[in-house]
Design an enzyme around this catalytic site. Sequence first.
Site, PDB file in Angstrom:
ATOM      1  N   ARG A 196      -8.206  -2.091   5.339  1.00 24.71           N
ATOM      2  CA  ARG A 196      -7.833  -0.742   5.781  1.00 24.71           C
ATOM      3  C   ARG A 196      -8.854  -0.389   6.862  1.00 24.71           C
ATOM      4  NH1 ARG A 196      -4.182   1.107   2.105  1.00 24.71           N
ATOM      5  NH2 ARG A 196      -4.405   0.467  -0.065  1.00 24.71           N
ATOM      6  N   GLY A 225       2.009  -1.374   5.363  1.00 20.09           N
ATOM      7  CA  GLY A 225       2.671  -0.144   4.914  1.00 20.09           C
ATOM      8  C   GLY A 225       2.766   0.883   6.032  1.00 20.09           C
ATOM      9  N   THR A 256       0.028   0.889   8.679  1.00 17.16           N
ATOM     10  CA  THR A 256       0.171  -0.277   9.559  1.00 17.16           C
ATOM     11  C   THR A 256       1.323  -0.096  10.551  1.00 17.16           C
ATOM     12  OG1 THR A 256      -0.663  -1.669   7.789  1.00 17.16           O
ATOM     13  CG2 THR A 256       0.541  -2.789   9.548  1.00 17.16           C
ATOM     14  N   ASP A 288       4.214   0.417  -3.324  1.00 13.24           N
ATOM     15  CA  ASP A 288       4.610   1.819  -3.511  1.00 13.24           C
ATOM     16  C   ASP A 288       6.055   2.104  -3.105  1.00 13.24           C
ATOM     17  OD1 ASP A 288       2.033   2.205  -4.287  1.00 13.24           O
ATOM     18  OD2 ASP A 288       1.487   3.614  -2.706  1.00 13.24           O
ATOM     19  N   ARG A 329      -0.760  -4.994  -8.740  1.00 11.94           N
ATOM     20  CA  ARG A 329      -0.692  -5.591  -7.403  1.00 11.94           C
ATOM     21  C   ARG A 329      -1.012  -7.079  -7.410  1.00 11.94           C
ATOM     22  NH1 ARG A 329      -3.998  -1.611  -3.601  1.00 11.94           N
ATOM     23  NH2 ARG A 329      -5.116  -3.485  -2.983  1.00 11.94           N
TER      24      ARG A 329
HETATM   25  N1  LIG Z   1      -2.414   7.551  11.206  1.00 10.72           N
HETATM   26  C1  LIG Z   1      -2.840   6.363  11.621  1.00 10.72           C
HETATM   27  N2  LIG Z   1      -2.946   6.090  12.939  1.00 10.72           N
HETATM   28  C2  LIG Z   1      -3.370   4.891  13.357  1.00 10.72           C
HETATM   29  N3  LIG Z   1      -3.718   3.886  12.530  1.00 10.72           N
HETATM   30  C3  LIG Z   1      -3.634   4.097  11.201  1.00 10.72           C
HETATM   31  C4  LIG Z   1      -3.187   5.347  10.676  1.00 10.72           C
HETATM   32  N4  LIG Z   1      -3.191   5.270   9.320  1.00 10.72           N
HETATM   33  C5  LIG Z   1      -3.638   4.036   9.014  1.00 10.72           C
HETATM   34  N5  LIG Z   1      -3.908   3.334  10.125  1.00 10.72           N
HETATM   35  C6  LIG Z   1      -4.435   1.968  10.183  1.00 10.72           C
HETATM   36  O1  LIG Z   1      -3.431   1.053   9.687  1.00 10.72           O
HETATM   37  C7  LIG Z   1      -4.041   0.078   8.860  1.00 10.72           C
HETATM   38  C8  LIG Z   1      -3.517   0.104   7.444  1.00 10.72           C
HETATM   39  O2  LIG Z   1      -3.373   1.429   6.992  1.00 10.72           O
HETATM   40  P1  LIG Z   1      -3.406   1.841   5.458  1.00 10.72           P
HETATM   41  O3  LIG Z   1      -2.863   3.211   5.358  1.00 10.72           O
HETATM   42  O4  LIG Z   1      -4.735   1.563   4.890  1.00 10.72           O
HETATM   43  O5  LIG Z   1      -2.454   0.787   4.753  1.00 10.72           O
HETATM   44  P2  LIG Z   1      -0.878   0.612   4.741  1.00 10.72           P
HETATM   45  O6  LIG Z   1      -0.508  -0.059   6.007  1.00 10.72           O
HETATM   46  O7  LIG Z   1      -0.652  -0.208   3.556  1.00 10.72           O
HETATM   47  O8  LIG Z   1      -0.291   1.988   4.605  1.00 10.72           O
HETATM   48  C9  LIG Z   1      -5.532   0.354   8.932  1.00 10.72           C
HETATM   49  O9  LIG Z   1      -6.070  -0.423   9.985  1.00 10.72           O
HETATM   50  C10 LIG Z   1      -5.605   1.805   9.240  1.00 10.72           C
HETATM   51  O10 LIG Z   1      -6.816   2.179   9.857  1.00 10.72           O
HETATM   52  O1  LIG Z   2      -6.602  -0.835  -2.608  1.00  4.40           O
HETATM   53  P1  LIG Z   2      -7.091   0.566  -2.488  1.00  4.40           P
HETATM   54  O2  LIG Z   2      -7.682   0.820  -1.143  1.00  4.40           O
HETATM   55  O3  LIG Z   2      -7.965   0.972  -3.626  1.00  4.40           O
HETATM   56  O4  LIG Z   2      -5.829   1.514  -2.524  1.00  4.40           O
HETATM   57  C1  LIG Z   2      -5.089   1.815  -3.637  1.00  4.40           C
HETATM   58  C2  LIG Z   2      -3.727   2.234  -3.172  1.00  4.40           C
HETATM   59  O5  LIG Z   2      -3.039   1.122  -2.623  1.00  4.40           O
HETATM   60  C3  LIG Z   2      -1.764   0.978  -3.239  1.00  4.40           C
HETATM   61  O6  LIG Z   2      -1.885   0.047  -4.315  1.00  4.40           O
HETATM   62  C4  LIG Z   2      -0.760   0.456  -2.248  1.00  4.40           C
HETATM   63  O7  LIG Z   2      -0.682   1.307  -1.134  1.00  4.40           O
HETATM   64  P2  LIG Z   2      -0.455   0.767   0.353  1.00  4.40           P
HETATM   65  O8  LIG Z   2       0.680  -0.194   0.267  1.00  4.40           O
HETATM   66  O9  LIG Z   2      -0.128   1.968   1.182  1.00  4.40           O
HETATM   67  O10 LIG Z   2      -1.667   0.062   0.828  1.00  4.40           O
HETATM   68  C5  LIG Z   2      -1.480   2.361  -3.822  1.00  4.40           C
HETATM   69  O11 LIG Z   2      -0.563   2.340  -4.875  1.00  4.40           O
HETATM   70  C6  LIG Z   2      -2.849   2.777  -4.250  1.00  4.40           C
HETATM   71  O12 LIG Z   2      -2.977   4.164  -4.306  1.00  4.40           O
HETATM   72 MG   LIG Z   3      -0.215   3.419   3.128  1.00  5.74          MG
END
Ligand SMILES: Nc1ncnc2c1ncn2[C@@H]1O[C@H](COP(=O)(O)OP(=O)(O)O)[C@@H](O)[C@H]1O
Ligand SMILES: O=P(O)(O)OC[C@H]1O[C@](O)(COP(=O)(O)O)[C@@H](O)[C@@H]1O
Ligand SMILES: [Mg+2]
Length: 338
Positions: free
Chosen positions: A72, A108, A111, A133, A264
């Site tokens: 992340r 997700g 990303t 999720d 997970r």
């Molecule tokens: N609002 C956003 N704008 C730009 N990049 C983002 C934003 N939210 C998340 N990212 C970037 O996307 C990547 C993954 O985001 P994260 O929310 O942690 O996981 P996921 O893709 O599973 O939702 C990370 O590199 C994060 O910094």
């Molecule tokens: O692995 P981390 O950073 O503790 O995050 C936990 C979160 O990631 C998840 O397992 C999956 O979420 P994302 O697919 O958005 O990354 C959520 O259910 C949970 O809240």
């Molecule tokens: Mg997410």
Amino acid sequence: MKIGILSSGGDAPGINATIRGVGKTAINNYGMQVIGIQNGFSGLLYKDIVELTDASLSGILNLGGTILGTAREKVFRKMITSPDEKDREQIKAAYQELGLDCLVCIGGNGTQRTTYMLSQLGLNVIGVPKTIDNDVYGTDVTFGFDTAVNIATDAIDRLHSTASSHRRVMVIELMGHHAGWITLYAGMAGGADIILLPELGYNMKVIIDKINKRMELGKAYSIVAVAEGVELPTKERPATYFAREIEEQTGYETRETVLGYIQRGGSPSPSDKILGTLLGGHAADLIHEGKFGRMVAKLGNKISDVPLSEVEGKLRLITPDTDLVVQGKKMGISFGVW
Ligand SMILES: Nc1ncnc2c1ncn2[C@@H]1O[C@H](COP(=O)(O)OP(=O)(O)O)[C@@H](O)[C@H]1O
Ligand SMILES: O=P(O)(O)OC[C@H]1O[C@](O)(COP(=O)(O)O)[C@@H](O)[C@@H]1O
Ligand SMILES: [Mg+2]
């Protein structure tokens, strides 16, 4: 053509099946060169790469997690949203120095947002939705969800016998930070009596009344499934908060379970392996056709794709009209608000 693949955000069972689906289709069907970018978007910046070949993509279909690592990455997010042009130039330069014709980003909501922003910078990108999720907008389902629901349902199934033996209330907390899909599906499949979702909120009186009524009806125990993202007035975990309140307000012995990362881990279900394989293959097809800036998706029974511009910044959430909520309600299951 040379393509890069990365995974980003939380891991989910099925990422490796997807990497294999993209990679083997790209190599064997289209004669492309494929590299893996390690540890999410930071691997792009630091050119932390590994060559992917048909041989190196063998033996990963059944593996949980991601062979490429994931992150992340906050630094990358800051750079891409920064008003400073130099930051974005650095990202573009990394892509060009790697000689990429397209970057496939498996992740997700966060990303997909980042992937969309990369497309705005002029890079050729394809998003692939992943998350346990199941809250990525623009697709009916994400891989990882089915596996997580299987694990969570098994956990609820196992709580019944111990709850019944001790005449207890059992509260089980499941993953889902914004969306309660795992809790809804596992709760319904596992026969929970009360299902608490971030999208619907809760009224403590409704929960207490439901538990008291079950006991009055001669039911020896109750099972409450709660999503981790339900908003609370205290800093406790939802499992702790609801178990404490229920015991205090009903007088029934109550226990909590937090299933956590077990949801997970491990191998993907056959259904998630198939979904990852199909989505991965479709990503390679889009690259071959030169259709960039899109996220592959499952819509109805078809593998399809949608523009990233329609996906970014949105979440796929449960509503009171979601079919499984409506059906649960008809059967007398409480959702904490009714
Ligand atoms: N609002 C956003 N704008 C730009 N990049 C983002 C934003 N939210 C998340 N990212 C970037 O996307 C990547 C993954 O985001 P994260 O929310 O942690 O996981 P996921 O893709 O599973 O939702 C990370 O590199 C994060 O910094
Ligand atoms: O692995 P981390 O950073 O503790 O995050 C936990 C979160 O990631 C998840 O397992 C999956 O979420 P994302 O697919 O958005 O990354 C959520 O259910 C949970 O809240
Ligand atoms: Mg997410």
